[in-house]
Design a protein around this motif. Structure first.
Motif, PDB file in Angstrom:
ATOM      1  N   ALA A 199      -1.723   2.383   4.840  1.00 40.52           N
ATOM      2  CA  ALA A 199      -0.493   1.682   5.210  1.00 40.52           C
ATOM      3  C   ALA A 199       0.002   2.138   6.570  1.00 40.52           C
ATOM      4  CB  ALA A 199       0.583   1.918   4.153  1.00 40.52           C
ATOM      5  N   ARG A 200      -0.043   3.447   6.820  1.00 38.86           N
ATOM      6  CA  ARG A 200       0.394   3.974   8.117  1.00 38.86           C
ATOM      7  C   ARG A 200      -0.485   3.423   9.239  1.00 38.86           C
ATOM      8  NH1 ARG A 200      -1.871   9.480   9.607  1.00 38.86           N
ATOM      9  NH2 ARG A 200      -3.563   7.962   9.896  1.00 38.86           N
ATOM     10  N   ASP A 201      -1.778   3.340   9.013  1.00 39.44           N
ATOM     11  CA  ASP A 201      -2.689   2.823  10.038  1.00 39.44           C
ATOM     12  C   ASP A 201      -2.373   1.375  10.394  1.00 39.44           C
ATOM     13  OD1 ASP A 201      -3.935   5.269   9.977  1.00 39.44           O
ATOM     14  OD2 ASP A 201      -5.725   4.578   8.900  1.00 39.44           O
ATOM     15  N   ALA A 202      -1.842   0.638   9.431  1.00 42.19           N
ATOM     16  CA  ALA A 202      -1.541  -0.785   9.666  1.00 42.19           C
ATOM     17  C   ALA A 202      -0.094  -1.016  10.066  1.00 42.19           C
ATOM     18  CB  ALA A 202      -1.855  -1.587   8.403  1.00 42.19           C
TER      19      ALA A 202
ATOM     20  N   GLY B 183       1.151   3.839  -3.064  1.00 46.23           N
ATOM     21  CA  GLY B 183       0.819   5.239  -2.825  1.00 46.23           C
ATOM     22  C   GLY B 183       1.894   6.180  -3.338  1.00 46.23           C
ATOM     23  N   GLN B 184       3.138   5.824  -3.105  1.00 43.85           N
ATOM     24  CA  GLN B 184       4.250   6.656  -3.567  1.00 43.85           C
ATOM     25  C   GLN B 184       4.290   6.720  -5.091  1.00 43.85           C
ATOM     26  OE1 GLN B 184       8.274   5.265  -2.675  1.00 43.85           O
ATOM     27  NE2 GLN B 184       8.811   7.331  -2.027  1.00 43.85           N
ATOM     28  N   LEU B 185       4.057   5.576  -5.758  1.00 40.57           N
ATOM     29  CA  LEU B 185       4.048   5.559  -7.217  1.00 40.57           C
ATOM     30  C   LEU B 185       2.918   6.433  -7.764  1.00 40.57           C
ATOM     31  CD1 LEU B 185       4.736   1.797  -8.089  1.00 40.57           C
ATOM     32  CD2 LEU B 185       6.355   3.685  -8.032  1.00 40.57           C
ATOM     33  N   LEU B 186       1.752   6.395  -7.135  1.00 40.70           N
ATOM     34  CA  LEU B 186       0.615   7.191  -7.587  1.00 40.70           C
ATOM     35  C   LEU B 186       0.870   8.690  -7.399  1.00 40.70           C
ATOM     36  CD1 LEU B 186      -2.240   4.944  -6.176  1.00 40.70           C
ATOM     37  CD2 LEU B 186      -1.931   5.521  -8.583  1.00 40.70           C
ATOM     38  N   ILE B 187       1.492   9.038  -6.314  1.00 40.97           N
ATOM     39  CA  ILE B 187       1.790  10.449  -6.061  1.00 40.97           C
ATOM     40  C   ILE B 187       2.821  10.976  -7.051  1.00 40.97           C
ATOM     41  CG2 ILE B 187       2.913  12.024  -4.420  1.00 40.97           C
ATOM     42  CD1 ILE B 187       1.529  10.418  -2.166  1.00 40.97           C
ATOM     43  N   ASN B 188       3.820  10.151  -7.354  1.00 42.03           N
ATOM     44  CA  ASN B 188       4.900  10.571  -8.254  1.00 42.03           C
ATOM     45  C   ASN B 188       4.589  10.326  -9.729  1.00 42.03           C
ATOM     46  OD1 ASN B 188       6.432  11.309  -6.018  1.00 42.03           O
ATOM     47  ND2 ASN B 188       7.412   9.300  -5.868  1.00 42.03           N
ATOM     48  N   GLY B 189       3.519   9.579 -10.010  1.00 41.77           N
ATOM     49  CA  GLY B 189       3.204   9.245 -11.399  1.00 41.77           C
ATOM     50  C   GLY B 189       4.235   8.330 -12.012  1.00 41.77           C
ATOM     51  N   GLN B 190       4.737   7.410 -11.213  1.00 38.22           N
ATOM     52  CA  GLN B 190       5.784   6.491 -11.678  1.00 38.22           C
ATOM     53  C   GLN B 190       5.136   5.183 -12.111  1.00 38.22           C
ATOM     54  OE1 GLN B 190       8.792   5.733  -8.725  1.00 38.22           O
ATOM     55  NE2 GLN B 190      10.087   4.540 -10.116  1.00 38.22           N
ATOM     56  N   GLY B 191       5.055   4.967 -13.426  1.00 36.00           N
ATOM     57  CA  GLY B 191       4.420   3.766 -13.956  1.00 36.00           C
ATOM     58  C   GLY B 191       2.910   3.855 -14.035  1.00 36.00           C
ATOM     59  N   VAL B 192       2.336   4.918 -13.499  1.00 41.55           N
ATOM     60  CA  VAL B 192       0.884   5.117 -13.492  1.00 41.55           C
ATOM     61  C   VAL B 192       0.605   6.605 -13.658  1.00 41.55           C
ATOM     62  CG1 VAL B 192       0.313   3.129 -12.043  1.00 41.55           C
ATOM     63  CG2 VAL B 192       0.921   5.303 -10.969  1.00 41.55           C
TER      64      VAL B 192
ATOM     65  N   TRP C 232       9.492   3.415   8.221  1.00 40.45           N
ATOM     66  CA  TRP C 232       9.632   4.019   6.892  1.00 40.45           C
ATOM     67  C   TRP C 232       8.278   4.335   6.277  1.00 40.45           C
ATOM     68  CZ3 TRP C 232       7.766   1.715   2.394  1.00 40.45           C
ATOM     69  CH2 TRP C 232       7.360   0.380   2.508  1.00 40.45           C
ATOM     70  N   ILE C 233       7.266   3.521   6.597  1.00 39.62           N
ATOM     71  CA  ILE C 233       5.918   3.777   6.092  1.00 39.62           C
ATOM     72  C   ILE C 233       5.365   5.051   6.711  1.00 39.62           C
ATOM     73  CG2 ILE C 233       3.539   2.928   6.062  1.00 39.62           C
ATOM     74  CD1 ILE C 233       4.628   0.096   5.895  1.00 39.62           C
ATOM     75  N   VAL C 234       5.538   5.171   8.022  1.00 37.40           N
ATOM     76  CA  VAL C 234       5.073   6.366   8.732  1.00 37.40           C
ATOM     77  C   VAL C 234       5.748   7.614   8.165  1.00 37.40           C
ATOM     78  CG1 VAL C 234       4.957   7.529  10.969  1.00 37.40           C
ATOM     79  CG2 VAL C 234       4.622   5.039  10.824  1.00 37.40           C
ATOM     80  N   THR C 235       7.051   7.522   7.929  1.00 41.09           N
ATOM     81  CA  THR C 235       7.798   8.664   7.393  1.00 41.09           C
ATOM     82  C   THR C 235       7.294   9.059   6.011  1.00 41.09           C
ATOM     83  OG1 THR C 235       9.778   8.036   8.643  1.00 41.09           O
ATOM     84  CG2 THR C 235      10.093   9.490   6.758  1.00 41.09           C
ATOM     85  N   LEU C 236       7.082   8.062   5.124  1.00 35.55           N
ATOM     86  CA  LEU C 236       6.572   8.354   3.788  1.00 35.55           C
ATOM     87  C   LEU C 236       5.210   9.043   3.845  1.00 35.55           C
ATOM     88  CD1 LEU C 236       7.308   5.263   1.477  1.00 35.55           C
ATOM     89  CD2 LEU C 236       8.282   7.552   1.325  1.00 35.55           C
ATOM     90  N   GLN C 237       4.333   8.547   4.721  1.00 37.03           N
ATOM     91  CA  GLN C 237       2.995   9.124   4.806  1.00 37.03           C
ATOM     92  C   GLN C 237       3.038  10.555   5.338  1.00 37.03           C
ATOM     93  OE1 GLN C 237       0.932  10.012   7.511  1.00 37.03           O
ATOM     94  NE2 GLN C 237      -1.003  10.172   6.375  1.00 37.03           N
TER      95      GLN C 237
ATOM     96  N   GLN D  76       0.831  -1.201   0.000  1.00 32.46           N
ATOM     97  CA  GLN D  76       0.000   0.000   0.000  1.00 32.46           C
ATOM     98  C   GLN D  76       0.869   1.257   0.000  1.00 32.46           C
ATOM     99  OE1 GLN D  76      -2.285  -0.773   3.555  1.00 32.46           O
ATOM    100  NE2 GLN D  76      -3.968  -1.725   2.428  1.00 32.46           N
ATOM    101  N   ALA D  77       1.922   1.243   0.809  1.00 31.20           N
ATOM    102  CA  ALA D  77       2.793   2.413   0.917  1.00 31.20           C
ATOM    103  C   ALA D  77       3.515   2.698  -0.400  1.00 31.20           C
ATOM    104  CB  ALA D  77       3.802   2.206   2.039  1.00 31.20           C
ATOM    105  N   LEU D  78       4.080   1.667  -1.012  1.00 27.83           N
ATOM    106  CA  LEU D  78       4.842   1.886  -2.235  1.00 27.83           C
ATOM    107  C   LEU D  78       3.921   2.185  -3.420  1.00 27.83           C
ATOM    108  CD1 LEU D  78       7.718  -0.725  -1.842  1.00 27.83           C
ATOM    109  CD2 LEU D  78       7.782   1.745  -1.482  1.00 27.83           C
TER     110      LEU D  78
END
Length: 283
Positions: free
Chosen positions: A237-240, A214-223, A248-253, A210-212
């Motif tokens: 992802a942060r909630d879980a 999310g990062q791809l969707l925000i950056n438009g990487q591959g999507v 690292w998930i918390v930091t990304l979020q 979920q975290a990765l």
């Protein structure tokens, strides 16, 4: 972005894949070494009427804190080919949980599961155990086991992850397969394929996927860029997230939340709320 589960292999393709996996297992080392019972001999009669009774005793002892007794009972059940006992012992040795940490021994238990149960379908009672064993083997092949015959072999790791991901739909395998595509490890780097596999695992509640995703969707990487949806996945992802290993998930979020505008934050929260409502209805 919703992506359907990968199709199951055709019968001919499945036979070919199983043959390939058999060659992979046989090529890992001496044939006898793949039989975990060879390394952990258990008396033919150990006071149990059958493997099921030994398995029950082993889990009862494990839950009571007697892990040494649990290992003895589980080894008896494993010697009778009980898949769940083999898996539990593999996890115990992989983590040093009540027994000495021994990755090679864990590898051999997981190998025995794969060798004896690879033809079981995804609806079989042991399907989850078999899929988990293939995924564990993939991780061992990815890095190898120092000082043993198990050498790093990315192609074999891919085969293990791909089989568990496509045939059994295992989210851990789907996540690991996505990482290979994201990093270009053993395959051509392909963010689109990575996003596809992350999505399949994310829909099943896999926090790292979920975290990765999310990062791809925000950056438009591959999507296509979808900032609100990406933030929603990161929030789920942060909630879980559990403990230091998921920091690292918390930091990304937190970073994504700080960079988002109010509209994206509101839309992300709406999507998160909708996800939890659907999950509650599905229980």
């Amino acid at each position: 972005m919703r992506i359907s589960e990968a199709g199951l292999p055709s019968r001919a393709g499945r036979r070919f894949l199983l043959a390939l996996l058999g060659l992979v297992m046989a090529g890992a080392g001496p044939a006898a070494a793949l039989d975990a019972a060879v390394r952990t001999p258990v008396p033919a009669t150990a006071g149990y009427r059958n493997a099921r009774e030994a398995m029950r005793t082993g889990m009862r002892d494990y839950n009571a804190g007697d892990k040494e007794g649990a290992a003895r009972a589980l080894e008896y059940a494993a010697g009778q080919g009980h898949a769940l006992a083999l898996w539990k012992l593999g996890r115990m040795y992989a983590e040093g949980d009540g027994v000495p940490h021994d990755d090679l021994k864990a590898f051999e238990f997981f190998s025995k599961i794969a060798d004896e149960n690879a033809d079981e379908g995804p609806e079989a009672p042991n399907a989850g155990v078999v899929a988990s064993a293939f995924t564990a083997l993939g991780r061992y092949f990815l890095d190898g086991i120092k000082g043993s015959y198990v050498r790093p072999n990315v192609e074999r790791a891919y085969d293990m992850f791909n089989y568990a991901a496509t045939y059994y739909g295992d989210p851990n395998a789907q996540y690991n397969l996505a990482r290979l595509y994201l990093d270009g490890t053993g395959v051509t780097q392909d963010p689109r394929q990575a996003a596809r596999w992350f999505n399949l695992a994310a829909e099943k509640g896999h926090p790292a996927a979920q975290a990765l995703l999310g990062q791809l969707l925000i950056n438009g990487q591959g999507v296509t860029v979808q900032r609100a949806r990406g933030l929603a996945w990161l929030t789920l992802a942060r909630d879980a997230a559990e403990g230091p290993k998921d920091q690292w998930i918390v930091t990304l979020q937190e970073q994504a939340m700080a960079a988002a505008n109010e509209r994206d934050r509101a839309e992300a929260q709406s999507q998160v709320d909708g996800f939890y409502r659907r999950s509650a209805k599905g229980r």
